[in-house]
Design an enzyme around this catalytic site. Structure first.
Site, mmCIF file in Angstrom:
data_model
loop_
_atom_site.group_PDB
_atom_site.id
_atom_site.type_symbol
_atom_site.label_atom_id
_atom_site.label_comp_id
_atom_site.label_asym_id
_atom_site.label_seq_id
_atom_site.Cartn_x
_atom_site.Cartn_y
_atom_site.Cartn_z
ATOM 1 N N ALA A 118 22.825 30.304 2.987
ATOM 2 C CA ALA A 118 22.874 30.818 1.614
ATOM 3 C C ALA A 118 22.863 32.344 1.593
ATOM 4 O O ALA A 118 22.294 32.989 2.472
ATOM 5 C CB ALA A 118 21.703 30.270 0.811
ATOM 6 N N SER A 168 19.583 33.766 -5.899
ATOM 7 C CA SER A 168 18.949 32.470 -5.650
ATOM 8 C C SER A 168 17.791 32.605 -4.675
ATOM 9 O O SER A 168 17.795 33.465 -3.787
ATOM 10 C CB SER A 168 19.971 31.480 -5.077
ATOM 11 O OG SER A 168 20.390 31.893 -3.786
ATOM 12 N N LYS A 228 4.529 36.888 -0.055
ATOM 13 C CA LYS A 228 4.636 35.573 0.580
ATOM 14 C C LYS A 228 4.825 35.679 2.093
ATOM 15 O O LYS A 228 4.618 34.701 2.813
ATOM 16 C CB LYS A 228 5.775 34.784 -0.070
ATOM 17 C CG LYS A 228 5.497 34.505 -1.547
ATOM 18 C CD LYS A 228 6.700 33.976 -2.294
ATOM 19 C CE LYS A 228 6.367 33.839 -3.791
ATOM 20 N NZ LYS A 228 7.550 33.441 -4.589
ATOM 21 N N HIS A 258 10.652 27.470 -1.117
ATOM 22 C CA HIS A 258 9.731 28.181 -1.997
ATOM 23 C C HIS A 258 8.338 27.570 -1.988
ATOM 24 O O HIS A 258 7.343 28.294 -2.118
ATOM 25 C CB HIS A 258 10.264 28.225 -3.429
ATOM 26 C CG HIS A 258 9.448 29.116 -4.306
ATOM 27 N ND1 HIS A 258 8.496 28.622 -5.171
ATOM 28 C CD2 HIS A 258 9.391 30.472 -4.400
ATOM 29 C CE1 HIS A 258 7.909 29.638 -5.785
ATOM 30 N NE2 HIS A 258 8.426 30.770 -5.330
#
EC number: 2.5.1.46
Length: 369
Positions: free
Chosen positions: A309, A315, A329, A288
């Site tokens: 993941a 998450s 992003k 992140h």
């Protein structure tokens, strides 16, 4: 069945099973794996992953994505493109693509450390982001080795023996004692320089100092220091480094680490990048922190995630690249790739097909600098 002639299959079943297909787009690739009748050619084998399917195809696309980053990175800039006052803090010249590499601590504990060290040694990436363990495990390996063990070893027995387990890796607790002996005098000196010279320490400045002090070419951070590659670790206290800083604060209190200055450093690296690429191994804060920095430029141009993941629990670690597109992003016209795999299996192969293929070009670029 009513209306079906004797001896004929039911028409409804025929229509369902033998339904005619619409034409696929003309650019659709055919599934084709590697033919070992060609002999053992690892480059051709990995190239065949693109048309193998499943995660092999995602790996092939990741190779294409990283090679696109490298191609742009090695493009020469115009004379007036590489002067940005905000970038002088990291002392790195601007290139055609600023490459951010993020990785979790377990990868430094593993043999992936040597792959990361190769990239940093040869100035192939521009910004590193990791956790406390991703820093300390590299330095500790310069003092004492990590060993192979088994996932099945019992925690109670290991604890009684003073052995720490990271998956199927074993770290004797004596390694951390050696780390404390090495680190404490450096922390003393940092406090002294802070108090007498007005040095304002940040996590990245501290990591650079540790890379200088370890003075060992096996270390990732030795090369990061030499090549002026900033290493961001916003969670630097969450590990053995934090333990040592905690103990040191009783003996010689007052050390201050400014994370705000580092925040500006990573964000400006993204803002002023001509193009930006993200290679992120694992998840959590390293994933992140890089992605959020790239929000400052309305998204990265290139992105490769490698982790195992899943997204069903919401998450950040499991989020697919398309979720990052929704946040700005990753750019809307980008072609990001996520490889669902253990990075210890995949990342050395990715480097073999990308950065290592361009080693001479990177050496030439470094010599020009």
């Amino acid at each position: 069945m009513e209306g079906t002639p004797p001896g004929a299959a039911p028409s409804s079943a025929l229509a369902a099973v033998l339904k005619h297909s619409s034409a696929l787009p003309p650019e659709s690739a055919q599934v084709q794996g590697y033919d070992f009748n060609r002999g053992v050619d690892y480059h051709a084998l990995l190239d065949a992953y693109r048309t193998t399917g499943f995660q092999a195809t995602n790996f092939g696309r990741a190779v294409q994505q990283v090679n696109a980053m490298i191609e742009k990175k090695l493009e020469p800039l115009a004379v007036d493109e590489d002067h940005h006052a905000d970038l002088t803090q990291s002392r790195r010249p601007l290139t055609g693509c600023t490459i951010f590499l993020g990785y979790t601590s377990n990868l430094i504990s593993s043999g992936i450390r040597e792959t990361i060290r190769y990239l940093v040694q040869h100035n192939m990436v521009d910004v590193l982001v990791t956790t406390a363990g991703g820093v300390e495990e590299d330095l500790i390996k310069c003092l004492a080795p990590t060993y192979l063990g088994e996932f099945s070893l019992r925690g109670k027995e290991l604890r009684e023996s003073g052995i720490n387990r990271i998956g199927n890796l074993l770290v004797p607790n004596d390694n951390y004692c050696k780390f404390e002996d090495w680190l404490m005098p450096i922390l003393d000196q940092m406090v002294l320089e802070q108090n007498t010279e007005g040095v304002k320490w940040t996590p990245s400045k501290m990591i650079s100092r540790l890379g200088k002090e370890i003075n060992n070419p096996d270390s990732v951070y030795y090369w990061a220091h030499k090549n002026h590659i900033p290493v961001l670790s916003p969670a630097l206290t969450d590990g053995s480094l934090g333990d040592m800083i905690f103990f040191h604060s009783y003996k010689n209190p007052g050390l201050v680490l400014d994370i705000v200055e580092d925040l500006r450093l990573i964000n400006t690296q993204a803002i002023f990048a001509k193009r930006s690429g993200m290679i992120i191994l694992g998840g959590g804060v390293v994933k992140h922190h890089i992605a959020n920095a790239n929000l400052m430029r309305n998204g990265a141009d290139y992105a490769v995630y490698i982790n195992t993941a899943q997204e069903f629990d919401g998450s950040d670690s499991g989020a697919r690249p398309d979720e990052a597109v929704s946040w700005g992003k990753i750019r809307m016209d980008a072609q990001p790739v996520k490889v669902y795999a253990d990075a210890s299996l995949v990342f050395p192969l990715l480097v073999a097909e990308t950065f290592a293929q361009k080693a001479d070009a990177f050496r030439a670029e470094k010599n020009e600098d």
